[in-house]
Every structure is written in C-alpha cells, then in structure tokens.
Design an enzyme around this catalytic site. Structure first.
Site, PDB file in Angstrom:
ATOM      1  N   GLU A  89       0.784  -1.228   0.000  1.00  0.00           N
ATOM      2  CA  GLU A  89       0.000   0.000   0.000  1.00  0.00           C
ATOM      3  C   GLU A  89       0.820   1.284   0.000  1.00  0.00           C
ATOM      4  OE1 GLU A  89      -3.450   0.283  -0.082  1.00  0.00           O
ATOM      5  OE2 GLU A  89      -3.412  -1.871  -0.512  1.00  0.00           O
ATOM      6  N   SER A 453     -51.606 -24.639  40.911  1.00  0.00           N
ATOM      7  CA  SER A 453     -51.325 -24.964  42.314  1.00  0.00           C
ATOM      8  C   SER A 453     -49.929 -24.582  42.772  1.00  0.00           C
ATOM      9  CB  SER A 453     -51.549 -26.464  42.545  1.00  0.00           C
ATOM     10  OG  SER A 453     -52.911 -26.797  42.361  1.00  0.00           O
TER      11      SER A 453
END
Length: 812
Positions: A89, A453
C-alpha cells in the site's frame, strides 16, 4: 527586475499566470478546507467494538457484533504484517508527510487516461490518506474527495505519530467477510490470530484493501494468488524478506477457511435477555453513547452456567417431545411467499434454523410426491414422510434419510425452564422454548401463564402468618363464594372431585387440595393473601378466592424467584442475568450487586472487626414461615403430588401445578442452593388432554435436569432459622406425640414438624378429652343395660353417669 519587467512581456505574462494559479490554489484550498473535520478528533477516536459476553466461569460465550472487529495496540502487530501492508500500500509511509507526490502524479495520469471510460482509476492514496477517508470522509469517487483527503492527510501527520496512524489503519481497514482490521480478518479467513500467521497468509491479508469482497471468494482464487505473489515480490524487493522465503510462500495455496460462525453457547434465550437489558441501559449504537452494545467494546460478565444451560435445554426439549409423542405433523414452522423470489434465499434471510441432533430447517420448493425441500446453501432433496397438506413455501424441520431427507415435527406445544441461585438471584440457565433459532419469544420471561397450584405455598404462608400451623386442621369441604351480582356464586371443588372431613394443613399442601386452600385463604383474608403474592413478586390480583388457586397470570421467572425466597429464609434477591459490565478499558461501569463496603479496601487494618457486606435482597417473609412452607413442600416430593421425584434421593422441596383445562402443567422447586421451575403448554392456551398433570408432565422435566447435573446437587438439607422448634407429631392427626421416633419411611405415622414458639400442639386437646369421656360414658351405659354385673362397674365410678351426662349438656 524592474528593468526586465518593463522590457519583457513574457515575464509579465508568466508572472500573471503564476499569480492567478496561486490565487486559484488558495481559493480552492480555502473552499475545500473550510468545512473539513478536525484531524485532532482522531486523538480521542474510539474504534467501534463489539460487546463480549462471558459466562459464570469467565469463559467467552458470545459477542454482540454486526461487524468483526478486534482492537490491537501497535506493539501487537507482527513486523511481517506491517511490512506486507507497507509493500502493498505505501512503501514510503515512514518518510512522506502524508501525501506521496509520485504516487499522486501516477494516479492523476491514470485518471486522465481512464476518464469517461467508466473504469475506476487507481487511488494512489497513502496509508494516511486512507485513514482520512475511512474515518473522516466518505468513500465518494471524485477529485474533490481526493483533494480533501490530501489536506486531511497533512493535518493528521501533524497531530499523530506514524505508529498511531498505522495502528488506526490496521485496526480500521475493511477487509471483507464483515471484518474490519487485521485481527478480525485473520480470524475470518484463517481462523488464526495475527501472531500465528505465516508469510503467505500475511501477504494475503495485505492484498485485501484493494478488493476486499473479491479476493476471498473461491472463483477469484487465481486472481488472489497472483496479487498475493506480487506483494511477496515487493517484500523481497524492499528487503523485508529473502527471495527464497518469498518463493517458498508463493508456492503455498491460499488455505482460506470457510465462512465460520462466531463461537457461542447454545443459550439463545438467555443471551437475548442479556442483550435486551444492555440495550435498555447503554443503547444500541455509537449514537446512543460511548458504551453502546454494538460499538462500545463492553465486557459483560453474566451468570450463565453452560453446563446447567445444556441440561435445561435438553430436559425441556425431551419433555416437549415426550408430550408430542406420535402426534402427526400439524403445521409448518413458518410460511414463505414464492412470489417474493427464490425460496432458499428467503429462508437464508429469515435466520430460521435449529440445533437439535442432525435436524435441518428447509423450505418446500416444489410440490409433488414426494415434495422437494431446499436449504440455505441452495441444495435440494426429496422429502419423505410429508403429508398431503404440505405446500410450497412451508418451512419445516427434517433430517437426513438415505439419499434425501425425512420430515420431522417440531412440537407445537412449548414451555420454559429457568434455574436460579436463591442466595443471589443469579439466573444460571434459561430455556424459553424448543429452540431460540425458531423464534425469539422467551416463554421464561415473557409468557404470562396461570400458575395453578404452584401458587398455593404462598397461600399457606399467609395462613401461617395469621396463626395457623402445619398441624392445624382445615376443612376439605365445599366452599361457595358470592362474587357479586355480575359474577354470581362461585363454588370450588378439588381437582378430580372428592373431599370431606378435616385434615392437617401439611396434608392439604402435599395433596394439593383446592378446598382446603380456599378455606385457608378466606380465613386468612384474600387481601392478606394477595399482599403476599405482590410482596414476593408473583403478581397483583383482585381479592377473589380463585386467585388463591392460581387463576392470575405470571411468568416462570417470577415463580422461580418467589420459590427462591422460600429457600432463602424469606429473603428475596432480584433475578439477574448480568453480574457486572466493564468498558473497553476494563473499568466496571455497572454491577448488579450495588452493596457498598467502605472499609473493605483499607490500606491497613484499623483493629476493628472485619467489614462485611450487608445481606443482599429484601426480607419479604418471616424466615420461620418460609422454612415451615419449605418443610411442608418436601412432603410434596416425599408422598404428595411430586412423589416421582423421590427416587432422586435428595431433600428436594417443590410443588406441582395444573391449571383448568388443563392448559398448563407446572413444577417449581429445588434445594437450598438451586431452585428451578418449568411449565408446558401451548402458546395459545388450549386443552392439553385430561391425563396431563404437573406431576406427570412437568415434574419429569425437572427430574431429567437433576439427573443430568447430579454432581451439582448436594444432599444437604435445609437449615431451620432461629425461632423454629422441631416437634414430633402424628402425621395424620397433627397431635403431638412423645413416643416413637420419626423414620425415613414416607408413610411413617410420626414425623418431625416445624413450629414457631408456643404454637406446638399439645399431646391432647379439650375436644379429645371430651370425646374420650363421652366414649367411656357410653360404654358404661351399655354395660349397665346388660345387667347387674355391668351396673356394679358403673357404681364403682367416682361420679354418677347422670352427672357427667348433665355436665355435657345432656348429649351422648
């Protein structure tokens, strides 16, 4: 100069042209630079990072990320990696001032030759310019953007060092496969960390900035190898590697791994609950604040126990499949519209999948006999076992069978399972359905269900608080209640009918007697009962006795948390899935345990007693009452409705629940250090079948969970809090006894019972004494009528029979 100016026209023209050029340059510079971002903002720039989630043991279990990002420091980047990117680069990076004039001129010439062709020219950007573009500008393709990029590059070089610029670049550069930065890309392409990459792999990463979405695809392999080899040659040319090392690396294949999924515990419901809570507290994206879920780089410690989670998942799935049994396929998981395009592509975007054995989720792409099923990878196969009702667009589960696939049925019935530590409130496992990949609705925290219950222990706790004891005799008889002109009279009955007589409170809870529960609720007062429900976090209900039988809505999380309070001497901790949250630098920015301990970090001991944290949570119930309820609930497992759990041979307390219909089957219970709860039912409540009860449908789910995690459960029994007296009583009558010793026999006549001081039953009551005297009198009368011999026996009594009968009101 004055003489030349007067006599040289060329000098004057040249001077004017240079002046105009400089003026235009200054004008252009000022125009372009006027609204540019400040380069100094990069000094405080924070890389957007995902949130990392750890489990209870500190191991990473998940991450919340839309992009792959990992931030490294400059010293963490291996030298060959830096050299590869410089060669590919910007080889003059450490010598230029932000702009490489040679590279810029080459880019200008390339742009001029390609102008109008539609082909994109080479960029010619330095690494500094790429940082400016990626972090401060857009990716617009224009001369203006390039000029702005150059201006910013010069400014960046003034505020950041070369190392800081390179660190930003290597952490931020987009490299394909949703990866930003070299560490994320190394994981995405090679499943390695950057320090483990070889030379060829390092060079491959360096080619990606040019075409990140191309070089990683198999059809561009030759192009990628050619570009990689070019970078290797450049590295050798620049003296970074030897020619022989470069040639050896060029001979290697690319070696890319397939697209991999991020590692994650199979705890989708739990992790989604964590994500939801984090987003509520910290926000979703960087716009919501510096500590957002998808950009803040948070480290989150959770209470997720992977071992318990897997067991909870497997136990619930087994229960759902057991209920499903041999029921025929009823409906698809989802339905896709063929008019909206390729069905397999639609399936891929729907994110529907399943993680059970070797099942796969697919979509019916063609009808017929057999129909054709397609998967997200585009493959299609014939599907056997499909009913005639199946149609194109149906999303179904299947498994491999011969050369094709066979239809499999995901249970339509669903449910939830949740595990909590009662001492801390930490939720250690949470399964909110068959598989979170089929839908995110979490039935453990979001599904409002009637608890049936399982709510009764809190009714009994209210009765104990109002003066009753586990030995109190309660009527098991019909109870009718006038609910008002609009609702009329409501008469209650036991599950399965029956009833009659009076029994101990313990027996009523063990056998889950509805009538006894209603009598206790009405004697204690429904306002007091509902206050108890609200105090333990079950819910807020109206003062109707039906709510004492579980007619109100609640969630598994609330019920488990309420039972956790029972196991913790009535002290309740808020349920939590997150222990604490750290920011990207490790600072704790939130924790669930907010208790302070000012003296815990003293540099030197001050001679005072050791500082201790105050107890966590809040006291929602009398500790003695909580223990009495737990002690009775152990009887539910020993000889009551959850007796199938007795074979676990652990001192488990718990309660089953079955709602009217039945539409829900429940079990909640556990041991001193772990409480769990589960329910099974349809998302749109409907009858499960007359045979379904909590004991035969939900309790086996809990049982399997315990069996799969047996080493995590201890046989330590519950410890009574101060103020509880253990007294021997007759199990059936509730009377105190002095002879005999309680045994391990579930049906033993003599048991230990928990009482508050001065509430223990006497050995006999006044009623017992009167009954005994009455029996004796009747016996004497019988003997007197039989003749003189019996009459003599009557005469030997200290008081006449008539006197005793008269004393008792003439009744005998």
């Amino acid at each position: 100069m004055r003489e030349n100016w007067n006599y040289s026209r060329r000098l004057r023209i040249a001077t004017y042209l240079v002046g105009i050029f400089l003026a235009l340059l200054v004008l252009a510079w000022s125009t372009l630079a006027r609204n540019l971002p400040e380069a100094s903002t990069l000094l405080d720039y924070e890389t957007p990072l995902p949130t990392v989630v750890r489990g209870i043991d500190g191991e990473i279990v998940h991450s919340y990320a839309r992009e792959r990002r990992v931030q490294l420091q400059y010293v963490d980047f291996p030298a060959p990696l830096i050299e590869a990117f410089l060669s590919a680069e910007d080889k003059t990076f450490f010598t230029h001032g932000g702009v490489d004039l040679t590279g810029t001129l080459n880019a200008v010439l390339d742009y001029a030759t390609k102008y109008g062709s539609g082909e994109r020219a080479v960029g010619g950007s330095t690494i500094t310019q790429q940082v400016a573009k990626n972090l401060l500008l857009s990716d617009e393709y224009s001369v203006t953007r390039k000029l702005k990029e150059m201006i910013l590059a010069r400014r960046i070089e003034e505020v950041l060092t070369k190392q800081e610029i390179l660190e930003l670049y290597l952490n931020e550069i987009p490299l394909g496969r949703r990866s930003f930065g070299v560490q994320a890309a190394a994981r995405a392409y090679f499943d390695k960390d950057v320090e483990d990459l070889d030379l060829a792999e390092t060079a491959f990463l360096a080619i990606l900035p040019k075409a990140p979405e191309r070089y990683g695809r198999s059809r561009y392999t030759d192009m990628a190898i050619e570009r990689r080899n070019f970078v290797l040659d450049k590295m050798a040319e620049n003296g970074f590697v030897t020619a022989s090392a470069a040639n050896a690396a060029k001979a290697e294949p690319l070696g890319l791994v397939q697209q991999r999924t991020e590692r994650s515990a199979d705890a989708g419901y739990f992790l989604e609950e964590v994500r939801r809570q984090l987003m509520e507290r910290f926000g979703e994206t960087a716009d919501d604040g510096p500590d957002s879920v998808y950009a803040g780089g948070l480290w989150v410690r959770t209470s997720l126990d992977a071992e318990l989670q897997d067991a909870a998942r497997d136990a619930l799935r087994a229960g759902l499949l057991r209920y499903q049994g041999n029921r025929a396929w009823s409906k698809p998981i989802a339905t896709l519209n063929p008019d909206n395009g390729d069905l397999t592509s639609q399936l891929a975007s729907s994110n529907l999948s399943i993680n059970y054995e070797d099942w796969r989720v697919g979509v019916i792409t063609e009808g017929g006999s057999p129909p054709t099923i397609g998967f997200t990878d585009g493959e299609t196969f014939p599907l056997s076992g499909a009913p005639s009702a199946i149609k194109v667009g149906d999303v179904v589960a299947s498994e491999k069978s011969g050369s094709g696939y066979r239809l499999r049925t995901v249970p339509e019935v669903s449910g939830a399972f949740l595990v909590e530590n009662p001492h801390t409130g930490r939720i250690m496992a949470m399964q909110g359905g068959f598989d979170s990949r089929l839908g995110s609705f979490n039935r453990a925290t979001q599904a409002l269900r009637q608890p049936g219950s399982t709510i009764k222990p809190f009714v009994y706790a209210t009765g104990l608080d109002t003066g009753m004891t586990p030995a109190t005799q309660v009527p098991d008889q019909t109870y009718c209640f006038w609910q008002g002109a609009g609702l009329g009279e409501k008469c209650f009955r036991n599950f399965g009918g029956g009833g009659g007589g009076t029994h101990t409170m313990r027996w009523g809870l063990e056998q889950s007697r509805n009538l006894m529960t209603v009598h206790i609720a009405m004697d204690a007062g429904m306002p007091a009962v509902n206050k108890m429900f609200s105090r333990v976090g079950i819910g807020d209900y109206e003062n109707y006795p039906s709510f004492a039988l579980g007619a109100g809505d609640t969630t598994v999380e609330r019920m488990v948390n309420a039972y956790a309070a029972l196991a913790n001497w009535g002290r309740q901790n808020a349920p939590s899935v997150v222990d604490y949250v750290q920011d990207r630098r490790g600072k704790v920015i939130w924790r669930a345990d907010s208790r302070q301990c000012d003296s815990c970090n003293m540099p030197e001991w001050d001679g005072q007693p050791m500082p201790r944290f105050e107890p966590s949570g809040k006291q929602v119930m009398d500790p003695r009452t909580a223990f009495q309820v737990v002690h009775m609930l152990q009887g539910v497992v020993t000889r009551g409705t959850a007796v199938r759990l007795r074979s676990l041979e652990l001192p488990i307390f718990g309660k089953t629940g079955t709602t009217s219909g039945p539409t829900n089957a429940w079990f909640v219970g556990g041991l001193p250090d772990m409480v769990a709860g589960t329910y099974i039912g349809y998302d749109q409540p409907r009858n499960l079948g007359g045979w379904v009860q909590g004991g035969n449908t939900a309790a086996p789910v809990f049982k399997q969970f315990v069996e799969e995690t047996k080493e995590r459960w201890t046989s330590d029994d519950f410890i009574a809090p101060p103020g509880v007296r253990m007294v021997k009583i007759d199990r059936r009558s509730g009377k105190r006894v002095f002879a005999g010793t309680p045994s391990d026999d579930p049906k033993a006549a003599v048991i230990w019972e928990a009482f508050k001081p001065d509430t223990e039953p006497p050995r006999s009551t006044r009623t017992d004494e009167l009954a005994a005297r009455r029996s004796e009198v009747l016996d004497l009368i019988r003997r007197a009528r039989q003749g003189p011999r019996s009459a003599a026996a009557v005469a030997r009594r200290e008081e006449p029979v008539e006197d005793f009968v008269e004393e008792q009101g003439g009744i005998y």
